[in-house]
Design a protein around this motif. Structure first.
Motif, PDB file in Angstrom:
ATOM      1  N   ILE A 107       0.879  -1.162   0.000  1.00 46.73           N
ATOM      2  CA  ILE A 107       0.000   0.000   0.000  1.00 46.73           C
ATOM      3  C   ILE A 107       0.917   1.213   0.000  1.00 46.73           C
ATOM      4  O   ILE A 107       1.635   1.461   0.967  1.00 46.73           O
ATOM      5  CB  ILE A 107      -0.929  -0.007   1.224  1.00 46.73           C
ATOM      6  N   VAL A 111      -3.768   6.445   1.436  1.00 47.52           N
ATOM      7  CA  VAL A 111      -4.890   5.558   1.110  1.00 47.52           C
ATOM      8  C   VAL A 111      -5.853   5.539   2.287  1.00 47.52           C
ATOM      9  O   VAL A 111      -5.429   5.580   3.448  1.00 47.52           O
ATOM     10  CB  VAL A 111      -4.374   4.130   0.805  1.00 47.52           C
ATOM     11  N   ILE A 119      -7.936  -7.710   2.163  1.00 45.41           N
ATOM     12  CA  ILE A 119      -7.043  -7.520   1.020  1.00 45.41           C
ATOM     13  C   ILE A 119      -6.086  -8.698   0.995  1.00 45.41           C
ATOM     14  O   ILE A 119      -5.245  -8.852   1.884  1.00 45.41           O
ATOM     15  CB  ILE A 119      -6.292  -6.184   1.129  1.00 45.41           C
ATOM     16  N   ILE A 125      -1.607  -1.594  -4.182  1.00 43.48           N
ATOM     17  CA  ILE A 125      -2.507  -0.444  -4.061  1.00 43.48           C
ATOM     18  C   ILE A 125      -1.656   0.824  -4.089  1.00 43.48           C
ATOM     19  O   ILE A 125      -0.835   1.048  -3.190  1.00 43.48           O
ATOM     20  CB  ILE A 125      -3.324  -0.521  -2.757  1.00 43.48           C
ATOM     21  N   VAL A 129      -6.031   6.123  -3.197  1.00 40.22           N
ATOM     22  CA  VAL A 129      -7.101   5.136  -3.385  1.00 40.22           C
ATOM     23  C   VAL A 129      -8.045   5.213  -2.189  1.00 40.22           C
ATOM     24  O   VAL A 129      -7.611   5.397  -1.055  1.00 40.22           O
ATOM     25  CB  VAL A 129      -6.519   3.717  -3.518  1.00 40.22           C
ATOM     26  N   ILE A 131     -10.997   2.959  -0.290  1.00 40.47           N
ATOM     27  CA  ILE A 131     -11.615   1.648  -0.161  1.00 40.47           C
ATOM     28  C   ILE A 131     -12.626   1.734   0.978  1.00 40.47           C
ATOM     29  O   ILE A 131     -12.249   1.977   2.134  1.00 40.47           O
ATOM     30  CB  ILE A 131     -10.561   0.565   0.132  1.00 40.47           C
ATOM     31  N   ILE A 137     -10.645  -7.686  -1.834  1.00 38.90           N
ATOM     32  CA  ILE A 137      -9.723  -7.600  -2.975  1.00 38.90           C
ATOM     33  C   ILE A 137      -8.950  -8.903  -3.043  1.00 38.90           C
ATOM     34  O   ILE A 137      -8.195  -9.249  -2.128  1.00 38.90           O
ATOM     35  CB  ILE A 137      -8.772  -6.405  -2.854  1.00 38.90           C
ATOM     36  N   LEU A 143      -4.139  -2.192  -8.659  1.00 41.06           N
ATOM     37  CA  LEU A 143      -4.802  -0.913  -8.877  1.00 41.06           C
ATOM     38  C   LEU A 143      -3.753   0.075  -9.371  1.00 41.06           C
ATOM     39  O   LEU A 143      -2.592   0.021  -8.942  1.00 41.06           O
ATOM     40  CB  LEU A 143      -5.434  -0.400  -7.585  1.00 41.06           C
ATOM     41  N   GLY A 158      -6.308   7.471  -7.933  1.00 40.86           N
ATOM     42  CA  GLY A 158      -6.541   6.056  -7.726  1.00 40.86           C
ATOM     43  C   GLY A 158      -8.001   5.677  -7.837  1.00 40.86           C
ATOM     44  O   GLY A 158      -8.890   6.522  -7.765  1.00 40.86           O
TER      45      GLY A 158
END
Length: 221
Positions: A107, A111, A119, A125, A129, A131, A137, A143, A158
């Protein structure tokens, strides 16, 4: 840190890192590793990381952090946080309660992750992003956040994964796409456009089709 928390002697806690009660931190875990600008301050000052005061990572109660995980400064995670081996979570990432970050997941920072999220291993990631809650995931999903890497000015954007979305194994999501609430992305799909709520994206490039009625329910995570 509470007395009921176990931290292996090889683990490193930097900055003002904190981990809650009833937690386990295993071999060679690093909590609060300094993000780049802080690391530059430390090296410029010519001192050891352990001697520098900066924000570390903040992990809630009942965490289980497996060997080799690295969690950077300015990462906050809620209760019941779990990682696989060698997961890496970079700075300015906010994680809710009951979240699993699997083995070898990367990651890349900045995020936002909601509650009850799973995940799986080897997921990538990027930055920027979002989520939401109850998202799944699958392993090796990727991504992306930059449509034209090193061919223009960098404007990271993202994907957004809405509540209860599911991403299949080896799927790829291009920058800026939104996966709607309860939507599913099939294994191996290449998603180049938004997926409406409660629809299925399948194929390469992905086509949007109706989600089977039996799958019209939120993930049980």
């Amino acid at each position: 840190m509470q007395n009921s928390t176990y931290i292996h002697k090889s683990a490193k806690l930097y900055g003002s890192s904190r981990i809650g009660n009833n937690s386990v931190v295993l071999e060679n875990v690093i909590l609060g590793y300094p993000q780049h600008n802080i690391l530059m301050e430390i090296t410029k000052a010519g001192i050891e990381i352990e001697e520098y005061d900066y924000p570390g990572s903040d992990i809630g109660s009942n965490a289980f952090i497996r060997a080799g995980a690295t969690i950077f400064s300015n990462v906050m995670a809620g209760n019941n946080f779990r990682t696989g081996h060698n997961a890496m979570i970079r700075e300015n990432t906010i994680i809710g309660d009951n979240v699993l970050i699997g083995t070898n997941v990367i990651i890349d920072g900045n995020v936002s992750i909601g509650n009850n999220v799973s995940i799986q291993g080897n997921v990538y990631i990027p930055t920027h992003v979002t989520i939401e809650d109850k998202v799944f995931i699958g392993p090796c999903a990727v991504l992306a956040n930059d449509r034209y890497p090193i061919r223009g000015e960098y404007h990271p954007e993202g994907p957004i994964l809405r509540k209860g979305a599911s991403i299949g194994a080896n799927a790829t999501l291009i920058p800026g796409v939104e996966i709607g609430e309860g939507a599913m992305v099939a294994a191996g799909a290449l998603v180049t456009k938004d997926v409406p709520a409660w629809k299925l994206a399948i194929g390469c490039p992905a086509k949007i089709v109706d989600l089977p009625e039996k799958l019209e329910l939120l993930n049980s995570i």
